[in-house]
Design an enzyme around this catalytic site. Sequence first.
Site, PDB file in Angstrom:
ATOM      1  CE  LYS A 194      42.482  44.712  39.511  1.00  0.00           C
ATOM      2  NZ  LYS A 194      41.520  44.215  38.526  1.00  0.00           N
TER       3      LYS A 194
HETATM    4  O1  G3P Z   1      38.320  44.488  36.791  1.00  0.00           O
HETATM    5  C1  G3P Z   1      37.686  45.460  37.546  1.00  0.00           C
HETATM    6  C2  G3P Z   1      36.556  46.212  36.880  1.00  0.00           C
HETATM    7  O2  G3P Z   1      36.958  46.710  35.635  1.00  0.00           O
HETATM    8  C3  G3P Z   1      35.252  45.513  36.886  1.00  0.00           C
HETATM    9  O3  G3P Z   1      34.267  46.127  36.094  1.00  0.00           O
HETATM   10  O4  G3P Z   1      32.002  46.175  35.080  1.00  0.00           O
HETATM   11  O5  G3P Z   1      32.547  44.438  36.831  1.00  0.00           O
HETATM   12  O6  G3P Z   1      32.275  46.843  37.442  1.00  0.00           O
HETATM   13  P1  G3P Z   1      32.700  45.883  36.374  1.00  0.00           P
END
Ligand code: G3P
Length: 215
Positions: free
Chosen positions: A83
């Site tokens: 990633k």
């Molecule tokens: O892993 C990346 C993403 O899915 C993070 O989500 O909820 O922290 O914006 P969030």
Amino acid sequence: MKIFLDTANLDELRAAAKWGIVDGVTTNPSLIAKEGKPIKEQVAAICDIVDGPVSAEVISVEAKAMIAEGRELAKVHKNIIVKLPLIRDGIEACSALSKEGIRTNVTLCFSPAQALLAAKAGAYFISPFVGRLDDVGATGMDLVRQIVAIYENYDYETQVLAASLRGPLHVVEASLAGAHIGTMPFKVLDSLFNHPLTDKGLEQFLKDYNKAFAK
Ligand code: G3P
């Protein structure tokens, strides 16, 4: 749409893996940090639980170091996807690693133009962050729709991985938008099961059956 779990927590992964519906896993540095183990160790343990792509994010921000880190992460397991953040050096690293046959997930995507760059660099996945756009007053799902349309226009093979999904409606909308994958926390996946009519119907079926056959 494939379902990925957005977690590095082994208990959550074991619980969801039992259902047989988890196609892969995404992690990020924040999720790895929460589990308290070094990234290589943690993603190796994840690969033992889920048989599918497992995204492991680099920490470096310079292309050369990102490439070296990506090569090391890719050695951990055949299912590791490297990633990379959507910055200039990340795109440079994506181009280099893709040419070596290492699969990449370009993350922190907030615009269709950024997604176009990732596809051109040979990204295996692009991760538009739906919830974080909603957080700043935009319609995050519009980004997923735009990327799907752009990739279809030019037959890019990069798969759209809708990330930062915060609830069941996001999951449904991502699948309607044509995202190839939706990644979500365990609690969001778990919430997809819930419907009061399912519970009510099951209760009635069992009540009727037991009433008829109970001695
Ligand atoms: O892993 C990346 C993403 O899915 C993070 O989500 O909820 O922290 O914006 P969030």
